[in-house]
Design an enzyme around this catalytic site. Sequence first.
Site, mmCIF file in Angstrom:
data_model
loop_
_atom_site.group_PDB
_atom_site.id
_atom_site.type_symbol
_atom_site.label_atom_id
_atom_site.label_comp_id
_atom_site.label_asym_id
_atom_site.label_seq_id
_atom_site.Cartn_x
_atom_site.Cartn_y
_atom_site.Cartn_z
ATOM 1 C CG PHE A 1 48.135 37.193 36.552
ATOM 2 C CD1 PHE A 1 48.124 38.569 36.390
ATOM 3 C CD2 PHE A 1 47.807 36.395 35.475
ATOM 4 C CE1 PHE A 1 47.790 39.133 35.179
ATOM 5 C CE2 PHE A 1 47.477 36.954 34.257
ATOM 6 C CZ PHE A 1 47.470 38.326 34.104
ATOM 7 C CG HIS B 1 33.945 48.911 45.247
ATOM 8 N ND1 HIS B 1 33.976 48.042 46.326
ATOM 9 C CD2 HIS B 1 34.888 49.839 45.490
ATOM 10 C CE1 HIS B 1 34.918 48.429 47.165
ATOM 11 N NE2 HIS B 1 35.482 49.504 46.684
ATOM 12 C CB VAL B 2 37.607 50.129 40.431
ATOM 13 C CG1 VAL B 2 38.935 49.608 39.891
ATOM 14 C CG2 VAL B 2 36.615 50.346 39.295
ATOM 15 C CG ASP C 1 51.140 34.709 33.490
ATOM 16 O OD1 ASP C 1 50.882 35.517 34.401
ATOM 17 O OD2 ASP C 1 51.648 33.600 33.696
#
Length: 575
Positions: free
Chosen positions: A170, A189-190, A278
């Site tokens: 995910f 770099h996000v 999750d």
Amino acid sequence: MPSASKRAVNNTTPNSANSLRDRLAAVLPQGHKFGVHHVSTPPTRTEPLCAAPPGQRPDKTYRETHFLAVSIYPQEITVSSLKRASPGAEPAREPATRKQALVFAVEVLIFTTAYQTTLFVSKADSTGYLHLLNLPTGAPSLIRQVCATFLACLLDHRRRNHVQSVVNLFARAQAQYLFPGSVRNKGKHVLDDRGLVRWWCKTLNPLMEGLNREPWASTHGYLLVPGLEEGETRAFIPRTTTSMAHWAVGHPLELISHYARELDRVPPRCLIPRYPDDPKSRFRDELDEEVSSRKQNIGAWKSVKSLEQFWEMMAFRQECSSGRMTGFVWLIFDPNQPSSSLTSAAPPTSEFATPNTSFSSSFPSAMPATPPRRRVDISSYTPRSSPLKAPASPTPPSNVAKKMKKKKKLSGLIVSREPKVKTQARSHLADRPTATAYYYWPPEGRGDKVVDETAYKRIVELLLHLDFSTLDKAIGSSQRWLNEAGMGEGAEGGVIGRAAIPDLRVNGSAPSATGGSVTNLTGLIRRKKTSNPSEASATHNQDSPSNVSNGLTAAPQQVNIIGADLVQKKKGVAA
């Protein structure tokens, strides 16, 4: 079942052609040295991913954990260590050693049963120091290639003929996952939510387009973003020549569950796997608490009656709402041939029937087929007892038991035994069987360092307490982590890339200082047409080479003079 031979834990034949290091060297840029640090755990019995339906036995499940970290050797970082010498003597200088800096790490959990092998990508993060390699602008993403190659290697080594393999993850955007303080690094770099979902789809797509060494009978990918329409979700799927036939919008939870193939009706809670950290697993636990606080013998939920309703309510969860977006990705790999132990089962079909919500007119209708409902007789190939357990000794006869009860009186001189000194350390982790009915654990598919669950948690927890905000701190933290984890400059050494860096020159022009090429606009500027031929010829004569600079044509300067008869005075207003 064959058992693994007794050997050293770290002897994983790293020089074989199918090893992880050799495959990574084929995709890493040529001439650059990288450190590859792979830690894994042996197959250990764990809780099943999916709950068993009422009246059914839960699947016997084993779990492996793999952690891959990649480091670089910055060119300008060279440290020389000094040895202490006697007073008055010159200090002895050791040869200079280059320090490493971690740039990327990924954690993959492998769950195996008698029916399925599941690879769950738990975490992935980067530090943002890859720019120190000075790779040309527009080169292939190094992190994407390393991540895809690592997953392809795990898929090939865990392949079993009688079961299918599933890759699941995910995508949820976050500033940092594994490297604390890296968000303060300006070179990192996000990606946002949409960029991260698109990045993972583009990373996993080569797994279905021939990145694996051995082809699969059928491969298919599924993407589901709660809260988005089908057309909006399809925009994240990469546009290649074969991706349109491999991807679908929706979820395959009913297709990958053997309960759905064997039973007529399966409750939705028995189709949703439980992974660590999750979003859908947390929602599943909350629905279980509504029915029973003990979470035992739960047949169905009260508020959610179907999978469609489950995903609709997931769109209103905190992880998927309030301006945030989470993407769920599945890749299904069906084996080439069924196992010989399953010959009594129904013959496998070649293609699935596609769910109604998976396709529109832009997608072809060909999809991998759902295997028919079958009941697999596990007892035909399941060992009656574990190979690790020694057979129990038979019960002694009654007369022998009476003699064993009588204690023998000790007499004579007492002689002390000499203590035995342990000269070498030995680990029994590698003594587990290589293949059983529930997992396959080949030597070439293990990490460079195989540890137990306790040691693995300590290694990962140490990484989460370091600092990677600056280059100096990142180098110090990387060195500390490698030393304490036992993965420093070992016998494996580094990996030197062999992939050729593409030449980005355009029309023979040299690249600029920033790494890109200079764009020449000569011939692309159109001059404005004039109605007077004499003015056009005069303008043409003014375009001499002295008026051209940097490939751009200078426009002629003209002065417009207004005649005196064209000027009209403004009429005054009478008082």
